[in-house]
Write an enzyme that holds these catalytic residues in place. Structure first.
Site, PDB file in Angstrom:
ATOM      1  N   ASP A  91       0.834  -1.070  -0.225  1.00  0.00           N
ATOM      2  CA  ASP A  91      -0.034   0.081  -0.098  1.00  0.00           C
ATOM      3  C   ASP A  91       0.787   1.373   0.031  1.00  0.00           C
ATOM      4  O   ASP A  91       2.325   1.394   0.862  1.00  0.00           O
ATOM      5  CB  ASP A  91      -0.813  -0.327   0.781  1.00  0.00           C
ATOM      6  CG  ASP A  91      -1.878   1.302   1.101  1.00  0.00           C
ATOM      7  OD1 ASP A  91      -1.955   2.261   0.223  1.00  0.00           O
ATOM      8  OD2 ASP A  91      -2.360   1.275   2.504  1.00  0.00           O
ATOM      9  N   ASP A 270      -7.767  -7.600   1.132  1.00  0.00           N
ATOM     10  CA  ASP A 270      -7.055  -7.587   2.092  1.00  0.00           C
ATOM     11  C   ASP A 270      -7.559  -6.454   2.792  1.00  0.00           C
ATOM     12  O   ASP A 270      -8.898  -6.106   2.836  1.00  0.00           O
ATOM     13  CB  ASP A 270      -5.959  -6.614   1.988  1.00  0.00           C
ATOM     14  CG  ASP A 270      -6.502  -5.026   2.350  1.00  0.00           C
ATOM     15  OD1 ASP A 270      -6.755  -4.159   1.093  1.00  0.00           O
ATOM     16  OD2 ASP A 270      -5.725  -4.454   2.614  1.00  0.00           O
TER      17      ASP A 270
END
Length: 375
Positions: A91, A270
């Site tokens: 991320d 996720d």
RNA sequence: GUGGAUGUAGUUCAGCUGGUUAGAACGUCGGAUUGUGGUUCCGAAGGUCGUGGGUUCGAGCCCCAUCUUCCACC
């Protein structure tokens, strides 16, 4: 890159294979969150051998602050640093800049924020977050975006989307003018934003699709809005995102969320829920969701989950796990995390199988009903 | 034996010169948690204030006795 293998006839659900430099990822897939170069409490060996995780997450914000890019560079990238040779997605840190650091300043340029560790000042831009992710060596990098809060008014969401799109353009330029540091191909996924506003989401999805990246993500959901709103936005966005590329729904969700999203054409997920909530006693089992801290499990010596998605689910009892979690023992967090991740991974694997077999919808309805039970 | 201190929720303690329904933290018991700050938040239960007398309109607080635990001195 991405190859669709089968499509469900009654819904948008599909299965595929995402090929990366560190191996193939069957979709739909769930990616365990390993923020700081570790899926908390779990050995890499257990991730690959016990529950067979195909890909894990890292986080640019956290890794940049600790251990820092110098160490990561000297280590030869995150894969080598943590001895994990399967794929990694990072991320960009967009989420952390907005959720974690109290005082940050946004501008066209990027975000100025203070470290939650020592208060030091830092700047994230679309460009330097690419550079950092190059050093990390993530197989899939994410663009730096603004994850708007919920609730959020239309004007704010509109400005936020514009900023995210502006940042995307710059990120793509930097992505194109740089190469992987470690010789392994890296993908860049852009992120659709737009809150719960249909028109903003459509505009954003079109912009993201036009970037022509290897895969696309949907962000800014599951931040407090009702699940039905989230499902509606997914439908609107997936109508626009190219069907031949993987779609990643960021930060989601509960097992039911996963199934509903798969049905609507999402391929990747996720979420911290199986690990963070697991550490605090929330267990997802084939018998239903349980709070292992509850007194009623004190003398229940049956396995954590008789259908055992992992080896630990079968060989340890509910009573033992309760004792460990209540005592704050590390092993409790470890067992709960392995079990829950095993449960999530088996869930998406089964979904994949059902889509291939052509009876996803029937199976999904039954599962949603079962998963909603609270023991 | 003498002198001093101590006793309040499961635990550690607060409780003003006597004044509504005795509080906190931790623990316990429930609930929440969605791109992880090894979390965080919300709710509930739980006390005949060591015991027995007394003074007072009114006592956790003052007086007497007694017991507990700790300390000091013979």
């Amino acid at each position: 890159m991405f190859k669709i293998e089968s499509r469900d006839k009654e819904s948008r659900a599909r299965t595929g294979i995402l090929k990366t430099a560190h191996g193939d990822i069957p979709t739909p897939i769930f990616m365990p969150v390993g923020t700081g170069g570790t899926v908390k409490g779990i050995l890499q060996r257990d991730l690959s051998e016990d529950i067979n995780a195909k890909i894990i997450l890292g986080n640019t914000y956290h890794l940049y602050l600790r251990p820092g890019t110098e160490v990561l560079k000297a280590a030869g990238g995150l894969h080598k640093f943590m001895s994990w040779d399967r794929p990694i997605l990072t991320d960009s840190g967009g989420y952390q800049v907005f959720s974690l650091t109290g005082n940050r300043k946004l501008s066209d340029e990027g975000a100025v924020f203070k470290s939650h560790i020592d208060g030091s000042k830092h700047v994230f831009t679309p460009e330097n977050t690419i550079d950092i992710q190059r050093i990390i060596g993530a197989d899939i990098m994410m663009v730096f975006d603004e994850c708007a809060p919920w609730p959020c008014d239309y004007q704010y969401a509109k400005k936020s989307v514009a900023l995210t799109h502006h940042w995307l353009d710059r990120a793509v330029v930097r992505f194109r003018e740089t190469d992987p540091l470690w010789g392994k191909e890296q993908f860049l996924f852009p992120i659709v934003q737009g809150g719960v506003f249909d028109d903003l989401r459509k505009i954003s999805a079109e912009k993201i699709a036009s970037a022509g990246m290897a895969g696309n993500a949907i962000g800014g959901l599951s931040v407090g809005e009702p699940a039905e709103e989230m499902y509606r936005i997914i439908e609107i966005v997936n109508e626009i995102l190219p069907p031949d590329k993987p779609r990643y729904l960021m930060g989601v969700g509960t097992p039911v969320n996963l199934l509903e999203a798969i049905e609507r054409g999402i391929d990747m997920f996720d979420c911290v829920m199986p690990t963070r909530n697991g550490r605090n006693g929330m267990l997802f089992t084939s018998e239903g969701t349980i709070n292992i801290r509850n007194r009623k499990w004190m003398d229940d010596f049956s396995p954590i989950d008789p259908e055992g998605p992992s080896t630990v689910s079968l060989c340890y009892s509910k009573a033992y796990l309760r004792h460990l979690v209540i005592s704050g023992e590390n092993l409790g967090a470890q067992i709960a995390s392995i079990h829950n991740l095993g449960f999530y991974l088996r869930l998406v694997e089964e979904a994949r199988k059902k889509i291939e077999e052509g009876n996803f919808k029937v199976w999904k309805s039954a599962m949603v009903k079962k998963l909603s039970e609270r023991l």
